[in-house]
Enzyme design. Structure first.
Site, PDB file in Angstrom:
ATOM      1  N   LYS A 104       1.206  -0.763  -2.182  1.00  0.00           N
ATOM      2  CA  LYS A 104       0.347   0.261  -1.934  1.00  0.00           C
ATOM      3  C   LYS A 104       0.582   0.960  -0.582  1.00  0.00           C
ATOM      4  O   LYS A 104       0.483   2.348  -0.696  1.00  0.00           O
ATOM      5  CB  LYS A 104      -1.168  -0.180  -2.097  1.00  0.00           C
ATOM      6  CG  LYS A 104      -1.728  -0.949  -3.298  1.00  0.00           C
ATOM      7  CD  LYS A 104      -3.001  -1.080  -3.567  1.00  0.00           C
ATOM      8  CE  LYS A 104      -3.715  -2.337  -2.491  1.00  0.00           C
ATOM      9  NZ  LYS A 104      -2.744  -3.718  -2.699  1.00  0.00           N
ATOM     10  N   ARG A 106     -12.545  -1.797  -4.244  1.00  0.00           N
ATOM     11  CA  ARG A 106     -11.876  -3.038  -4.548  1.00  0.00           C
ATOM     12  C   ARG A 106     -12.938  -3.996  -5.558  1.00  0.00           C
ATOM     13  O   ARG A 106     -12.801  -4.775  -5.772  1.00  0.00           O
ATOM     14  CB  ARG A 106     -11.655  -3.977  -3.281  1.00  0.00           C
ATOM     15  CG  ARG A 106     -10.138  -3.974  -2.880  1.00  0.00           C
ATOM     16  CD  ARG A 106     -10.124  -4.674  -1.554  1.00  0.00           C
ATOM     17  NE  ARG A 106      -9.113  -5.402  -1.191  1.00  0.00           N
ATOM     18  CZ  ARG A 106      -8.160  -4.840  -0.402  1.00  0.00           C
ATOM     19  NH1 ARG A 106      -8.197  -3.749   0.023  1.00  0.00           N
ATOM     20  NH2 ARG A 106      -6.883  -5.562  -0.212  1.00  0.00           N
ATOM     21  N   ARG A 139       6.902  -9.434   5.338  1.00  0.00           N
ATOM     22  CA  ARG A 139       6.564  -8.141   5.675  1.00  0.00           C
ATOM     23  C   ARG A 139       6.156  -7.794   7.321  1.00  0.00           C
ATOM     24  O   ARG A 139       5.604  -8.563   7.989  1.00  0.00           O
ATOM     25  CB  ARG A 139       5.802  -7.083   4.813  1.00  0.00           C
ATOM     26  CG  ARG A 139       4.196  -7.905   4.960  1.00  0.00           C
ATOM     27  CD  ARG A 139       3.417  -6.892   3.887  1.00  0.00           C
ATOM     28  NE  ARG A 139       1.906  -7.389   3.774  1.00  0.00           N
ATOM     29  CZ  ARG A 139       1.254  -6.890   2.949  1.00  0.00           C
ATOM     30  NH1 ARG A 139       1.577  -5.811   1.999  1.00  0.00           N
ATOM     31  NH2 ARG A 139      -0.061  -7.115   3.056  1.00  0.00           N
ATOM     32  N   ARG A 164       0.964  -9.079  10.349  1.00  0.00           N
ATOM     33  CA  ARG A 164      -0.489  -9.394   9.862  1.00  0.00           C
ATOM     34  C   ARG A 164      -1.031 -10.716  10.118  1.00  0.00           C
ATOM     35  O   ARG A 164      -0.235 -11.686   9.358  1.00  0.00           O
ATOM     36  CB  ARG A 164      -1.006  -8.462   8.783  1.00  0.00           C
ATOM     37  CG  ARG A 164      -1.226  -7.161   8.681  1.00  0.00           C
ATOM     38  CD  ARG A 164      -1.300  -6.475   7.511  1.00  0.00           C
ATOM     39  NE  ARG A 164      -2.431  -7.138   6.561  1.00  0.00           N
ATOM     40  CZ  ARG A 164      -2.886  -6.790   5.536  1.00  0.00           C
ATOM     41  NH1 ARG A 164      -2.365  -5.664   5.251  1.00  0.00           N
ATOM     42  NH2 ARG A 164      -3.616  -7.302   4.819  1.00  0.00           N
ATOM     43  N   ARG A 224      -6.106 -13.990  -1.171  1.00  0.00           N
ATOM     44  CA  ARG A 224      -6.388 -12.583  -1.587  1.00  0.00           C
ATOM     45  C   ARG A 224      -6.028 -12.301  -2.926  1.00  0.00           C
ATOM     46  O   ARG A 224      -6.700 -11.244  -3.698  1.00  0.00           O
ATOM     47  CB  ARG A 224      -5.645 -11.947  -0.526  1.00  0.00           C
ATOM     48  CG  ARG A 224      -5.850 -11.923   0.754  1.00  0.00           C
ATOM     49  CD  ARG A 224      -4.782 -11.869   2.174  1.00  0.00           C
ATOM     50  NE  ARG A 224      -4.543 -10.522   1.855  1.00  0.00           N
ATOM     51  CZ  ARG A 224      -3.375 -10.105   2.493  1.00  0.00           C
ATOM     52  NH1 ARG A 224      -2.473 -10.808   3.130  1.00  0.00           N
ATOM     53  NH2 ARG A 224      -3.000  -8.795   2.076  1.00  0.00           N
TER      54      ARG A 224
HETATM   55  P1  AMP Z   1      -5.649  -4.762   2.960  1.00  0.00           P
HETATM   56  O1  AMP Z   1      -4.945  -4.197   4.261  1.00  0.00           O
HETATM   57  O2  AMP Z   1      -5.844  -3.496   2.024  1.00  0.00           O
HETATM   58  O3  AMP Z   1      -4.730  -5.909   2.395  1.00  0.00           O
HETATM   59  O4  AMP Z   1      -6.843  -5.420   3.402  1.00  0.00           O
HETATM   60  C1  AMP Z   1      -6.726  -6.463   4.351  1.00  0.00           C
HETATM   61  C2  AMP Z   1      -8.405  -6.963   4.194  1.00  0.00           C
HETATM   62  O5  AMP Z   1      -9.133  -6.413   4.511  1.00  0.00           O
HETATM   63  C3  AMP Z   1      -8.795  -7.717   2.807  1.00  0.00           C
HETATM   64  O6  AMP Z   1      -7.948  -8.872   2.468  1.00  0.00           O
HETATM   65  C4  AMP Z   1     -10.214  -7.730   3.138  1.00  0.00           C
HETATM   66  O7  AMP Z   1     -10.777  -8.902   3.488  1.00  0.00           O
HETATM   67  C5  AMP Z   1     -10.653  -6.592   3.765  1.00  0.00           C
HETATM   68  N1  AMP Z   1     -10.384  -5.355   2.906  1.00  0.00           N
HETATM   69  C6  AMP Z   1      -9.879  -4.221   2.873  1.00  0.00           C
HETATM   70  N2  AMP Z   1     -10.396  -3.288   2.077  1.00  0.00           N
HETATM   71  C7  AMP Z   1     -11.325  -3.668   1.560  1.00  0.00           C
HETATM   72  C8  AMP Z   1     -12.510  -3.355   0.320  1.00  0.00           C
HETATM   73  N3  AMP Z   1     -12.268  -2.105  -0.112  1.00  0.00           N
HETATM   74  N4  AMP Z   1     -13.409  -4.257   0.320  1.00  0.00           N
HETATM   75  C9  AMP Z   1     -13.511  -5.558   0.849  1.00  0.00           C
HETATM   76  N5  AMP Z   1     -12.647  -5.810   1.743  1.00  0.00           N
HETATM   77  C10 AMP Z   1     -11.579  -5.172   1.834  1.00  0.00           C
END
Ligand code: AMP
Length: 227
Positions: free
Chosen positions: A22, A97, A136, A170, A181
């Protein structure tokens, strides 16, 4: 896809599990179409780094691979969406989400005279996601994303795009957290595929191929839905 198009600034959603690509694809679409990538993951990581109240509340949940509360994420997204650059149109990466977040997004957009042009489901095999995620890394200076196997830098440790050697991995990109996740994705986010299918806004794309091939298919799709 049919229906749900709008003449207002485009709103695109990239839906898919962690590792689906994404962020990589959102950044490419951002450059090609002049849209703004909105990643709630990035916004939350910034909040954690800045030590804000939202960041303090989110930190442990993110480290465990769970979902941060809807209230916190919706507030962060609402504030970012209100910034002037978002008037050009946005690509949402990692939001919504949950169905609560999807409903909140619909209401926020309605207030702005906008609607979701399309929610693009990036279809992948779960089994491949762990390898994709664990390799990554990102340039800490310009944000360009790389992968040990699939997209290495031309010179080890140096960003192809800006020349920086400040590479970051990360904290939650490890095998244990990735499992959590993926579980959160299937339990809480995957139902959004049916949610957007019901409103006629769903598109699907095969996201298992090469980055450039997926980018080209996405580009055609986005050209069509924003025409
Ligand atoms: P991402 O960078 O999108 O993989 O997000 C990293 C982490 O941030 C996720 O594993 C969640 O803990 C949190 N997170 C990101 N976006 C959301 C969302 N829309 N709702 C809830 N938690 C989020």
């Amino acid at each position: 896809m049919d229906g749900a198009t709008t003449t207002a600034a485009p709103v695109l959603i990239l839906l898919g599990p962690p590792g689906a690509g994404k962020g990589t694809q959102a950044r490419m679409l951002e450059e090609e179409f002049g849209l703004v990538q909105l990643s709630t993951g990035d916004l939350l990581r910034q909040a954690v780094a800045a030590g804000t109240d939202a960041g303090k509340a989110a930190k442990a949940v993110m480290e465990a691979g769970g979902l941060v509360s809807d209230d916190i994420v919706i507030a962060i997204l609402r504030d970012r969406l209100a910034e002037p650059d978002c008037a050009k149109g946005v690509i949402l990466d990692g939001f919504p989400r949950t169905t609560v977040q999807a409903d909140a997004l619909g209401a926020l957009l309605q207030d702005r005279g906008q609607s979701v042009n399309t929610a693009i489901s990036m279809d992948v095999d779960d089994a491949a996601m762990v390898e994709r995620i664990s390799g990554r890394f990102t340039c800490g200076t310009c944000g360009e994303g790389y992968h040990d196997t699939f997209k290495p830098t031309a010179t080890a440790g140096t960003c192809d795009k800006c020349g920086s050697s400040d590479m970051k991995r990360r904290a939650d990109d490890n095998a244990a957290t990735v499992g959590q996740r993926l579980e959160a994705y299937h339990a809480q986010t995957a139902p959004l595929i049916a949610y957007y299918e019901r409103s006629g806004a769903l598109s699907r794309i095969d996201a298992m191929g090469a980055i450039e091939e997926i980018a080209s298919n996405l580009s055609h799709l986005v050209t069509k839905v924003t025409a």
